[in-house]
Design an enzyme around this catalytic site. Structure first.
Site, PDB file in Angstrom:
ATOM      1  N   ARG A 163       7.958  -0.592  -9.637  1.00  0.00           N
ATOM      2  CA  ARG A 163       7.049  -1.671 -10.236  1.00  0.00           C
ATOM      3  C   ARG A 163       6.010  -1.997  -9.174  1.00  0.00           C
ATOM      4  NH1 ARG A 163      11.646  -4.688 -13.366  1.00  0.00           N
ATOM      5  NH2 ARG A 163      12.549  -3.739 -11.265  1.00  0.00           N
ATOM      6  N   HIS A 197      11.815   0.247 -19.307  1.00  0.00           N
ATOM      7  CA  HIS A 197      12.520   1.580 -19.042  1.00  0.00           C
ATOM      8  C   HIS A 197      12.417   2.493 -19.967  1.00  0.00           C
ATOM      9  CE1 HIS A 197      15.392  -2.276 -18.499  1.00  0.00           C
ATOM     10  NE2 HIS A 197      15.076  -1.876 -17.173  1.00  0.00           N
ATOM     11  N   LYS A 227      26.566 -10.867 -12.916  1.00  0.00           N
ATOM     12  CA  LYS A 227      27.729 -11.598 -13.775  1.00  0.00           C
ATOM     13  C   LYS A 227      27.756 -12.233 -14.892  1.00  0.00           C
ATOM     14  CE  LYS A 227      29.978 -11.236  -9.480  1.00  0.00           C
ATOM     15  NZ  LYS A 227      30.032  -9.844  -9.186  1.00  0.00           N
TER      16      LYS A 227
HETATM   17  P1  ADP Z   1      15.389  -5.173 -14.490  1.00  0.00           P
HETATM   18  O1  ADP Z   1      16.402  -5.914 -14.740  1.00  0.00           O
HETATM   19  O2  ADP Z   1      14.568  -5.602 -13.328  1.00  0.00           O
HETATM   20  O3  ADP Z   1      14.487  -4.648 -15.711  1.00  0.00           O
HETATM   21  P2  ADP Z   1      17.161  -2.750 -14.277  1.00  0.00           P
HETATM   22  O4  ADP Z   1      18.410  -2.679 -13.303  1.00  0.00           O
HETATM   23  O5  ADP Z   1      17.561  -2.936 -15.510  1.00  0.00           O
HETATM   24  O6  ADP Z   1      16.250  -3.824 -13.789  1.00  0.00           O
HETATM   25  O7  ADP Z   1      16.199  -1.488 -13.970  1.00  0.00           O
HETATM   26  C1  ADP Z   1      16.669  -0.206 -13.817  1.00  0.00           C
HETATM   27  C2  ADP Z   1      15.695   0.746 -13.240  1.00  0.00           C
HETATM   28  O8  ADP Z   1      14.450   0.603 -14.096  1.00  0.00           O
HETATM   29  C3  ADP Z   1      15.074   0.258 -11.771  1.00  0.00           C
HETATM   30  O9  ADP Z   1      14.804   1.457 -11.259  1.00  0.00           O
HETATM   31  C4  ADP Z   1      13.832  -0.621 -12.196  1.00  0.00           C
HETATM   32  O10 ADP Z   1      12.946  -0.429 -11.033  1.00  0.00           O
HETATM   33  C5  ADP Z   1      13.372   0.266 -13.390  1.00  0.00           C
HETATM   34  N1  ADP Z   1      12.324  -0.738 -14.013  1.00  0.00           N
HETATM   35  C6  ADP Z   1      12.592  -1.981 -14.790  1.00  0.00           C
HETATM   36  N2  ADP Z   1      11.697  -2.123 -15.421  1.00  0.00           N
HETATM   37  C7  ADP Z   1      10.782  -1.356 -15.141  1.00  0.00           C
HETATM   38  C8  ADP Z   1       9.320  -1.161 -15.731  1.00  0.00           C
HETATM   39  N3  ADP Z   1       8.733  -2.171 -16.317  1.00  0.00           N
HETATM   40  N4  ADP Z   1       8.654  -0.061 -15.056  1.00  0.00           N
HETATM   41  C9  ADP Z   1       9.044   0.930 -14.744  1.00  0.00           C
HETATM   42  N5  ADP Z   1      10.289   0.874 -14.043  1.00  0.00           N
HETATM   43  C10 ADP Z   1      10.998  -0.182 -14.451  1.00  0.00           C
END
Ligand code: ADP
Length: 163
Positions: free
Chosen positions: A90, A17, A41
């Protein structure tokens, strides 16, 4: 220059992130990272805790703001003057869902565009749920979370596992 929103559950924020935030922030005047509260949830962290953690790891980025919302993304974006949604991709498996969400958001708010940033190859496997799963088995997660987040993650993990 426009304002963008980067939505997600961020439960908790990972280095994947943070990589997207650091790459998107210079492209926009303002980047709002928005913790969306209804998608999971049984989250590990409360929305406020997730906001606080993201604020901590983005303190070096002056044009990043962090909020949380339980409203529709399209409405939140409109109210906050955001014209772009930033998403991280990803793998092809992310694409179908994200493509559908982008179309829905554009239908709800025609001035909203979605911009996809591809994950860095070393973070392609990384998700918050994978980190939580690894944590459950006490595996090494030290290079998956920003260093400031690790003590909080380990504390919550031991509280919730009863030991
Ligand atoms: P997750 O629980 O899968 O980490 P989130 O809802 O928190 O998902 O992710 C928020 C956003 O960040 C989404 O657009 C997701 O595709 C992106 N994201 C999550 N992990 C990564 C990563 N390792 N590299 C790039 N983008 C990511």
């Amino acid at each position: 220059m426009s304002r963008a929103i980067y939505p997600g559950s961020f439960d908790p924020v990972t280095v994947g992130h943070l990589n997207i935030i650091e790459r998107a922030a210079p492209i926009f005047e303002k980047l709002i990272v928005c913790v969306m509260v209804n998608s999971d949830k049984h989250p590990m962290f409360t929305p406020q805790e997730r906001v606080d953690m993201i604020k901590e790891v983005t303190a070096h980025l002056p044009n990043v703001e962090v909020h949380y919302s339980d409203r529709l993304l399209a409405d939140f974006a409109k109210e906050n003057g955001c014209t772009v949604v930033v998403k991280g991709l990803r793998a092809v498996s992310d694409f179908e869902h994200e493509f559908q969400m982008a179309l829905i958001n554009r239908k709800l708010n025609p001035s909203l565009d979605t911009m996809f940033l591809t994950a860095e190859h070393q973070f392609m496997f990384l998700s918050s749920s994978a980190v939580k799963e690894l944590g459950r088995y006490d595996a090494d997660i030290s290079d998956l979370l920003p260093p400031q987040i690790i003590p909080r993650f380990q504390k919550r993990r031991t509280e919730t596992s009863g030991g």
